[in-house]
Design an enzyme around this catalytic site. Structure first.
Site, PDB file in Angstrom:
ATOM      1  N   GLU A  70      36.935  44.637  33.338  1.00 12.10           N
ATOM      2  CA  GLU A  70      38.018  43.711  33.024  1.00 12.10           C
ATOM      3  C   GLU A  70      37.690  42.287  33.448  1.00 12.10           C
ATOM      4  O   GLU A  70      37.978  41.338  32.717  1.00 12.10           O
ATOM      5  CB  GLU A  70      39.322  44.141  33.727  1.00 12.10           C
ATOM      6  N   CYS A 101      41.607  44.090  39.388  1.00 12.23           N
ATOM      7  CA  CYS A 101      41.672  43.809  37.956  1.00 12.23           C
ATOM      8  C   CYS A 101      43.111  43.614  37.483  1.00 12.23           C
ATOM      9  O   CYS A 101      43.375  42.735  36.660  1.00 12.23           O
ATOM     10  CB  CYS A 101      40.971  44.916  37.178  1.00 12.23           C
TER      11      CYS A 101
END
Length: 176
Positions: A70, A101
C-alpha cells in the site's frame, strides 16, 4: 421494478465487476512479491478508471519495514497526480491493511478501500481495529471486503505452506 431501482442495481453490478477486475490486478502485484519470496500482498490504486499506482510487498528484499504494497502504491499514485491527496481514488489490496498502511490511507484521504481477505492477527480495517472508519479522525474511508477472497486467501496459504516446507528442509539439512 422501478426504473430507479433498476439503475441502482446496474450500478451495483458494474461496481462489482470493476472491483473484481482491479483486485485481479492487485493479485498480479501480489504474485510479484511471491516470486521474490516475499509475503504475497499486492495493491493497486485506481482513479477515473485508470490504475495510477501499483505496489507489492518488498520488506525483506529492500530490508525496509515500510516497504508494504500500500505504501509503495500510494507513493506512486501521489507522484502521478502531483498531490498527496488521493480523494477521488479507490485502493485495492489483497490483504487487509496493517495499522501503518491504514494510517497512510487515511492520511492520503483515499475515498474507498477494497480488501481481498482479512487479517485477523494484524488487520486494521475491521479485524483488530478499524482505523479507516474512526469518527475521531478527520477522514473516513468507504470499505468493501471479501472481493476475490478465495483467490487472495489461497495465495497467502500457499505461500506460508511453502515457507514452512522450505524451513523444514533447511532444518533437516542442518541436522544431517
Amino acid at each position: 421494478m422501478k426504473k430507479s431501482e433498476y439503475c441502482e442495481e446496474q450500478k451495483i453490478e458494474e461496481q462489482k465487476k470493476n472491483d473484481e477486475k482491479y483486485m485481479r490486478e492487485a493479485l498480479k502485484q501480489a504474485k510479484k512479491a511471491y516470486d521474490l519470496d516475499e509475503t504475497p500482498i499486492g495493491c493497486v490504486i485506481v482513479c477515473g478508471g485508470r490504475i495510477i499506482g501499483r505496489g507489492y510487498n518488498r520488506r525483506n528484499t529492500d530490508k525496509n519495514p515500510l516497504a508494504h504494497a500500500e505504501i509503495s502504491a500510494i507513493k506512486k499514485a501521489s507522484r502521478k497526480t502531483g498531490d498527496w491527496r488521493l480523494e477521488e481514488c479507490t485502493l485495492y489490496v489483497t490483504l487487509e491493511p496493517c495499522q501503518m498502511c491504514a494510517g497512510a490511507i487515511v492520511q492520503a484521504r483515499i475515498a474507498r478501500v477494497v480488501v481481498g481477505c482479512m487479517n485477523p492477527k494484524a488487520g486494521c480495517a475491521g479485524s483488530v481495529l478499524n482505523l479507516l472508519n474512526m469518527q475521531e479522525f478527520n477522514h473516513q474511508v468507504q470499505l468493501e471486503t471479501g472481493v476475490l477472497r478465495e483467490e487472495c486467501s489461497a495465495l497467502m496459504k500457499n505461500f506460508f505452506k511453502e515457507l514452512r516446507e522450505k524451513q523444514k528442509m533447511r532444518k533437516k539439512g542442518n541436522c544431517e
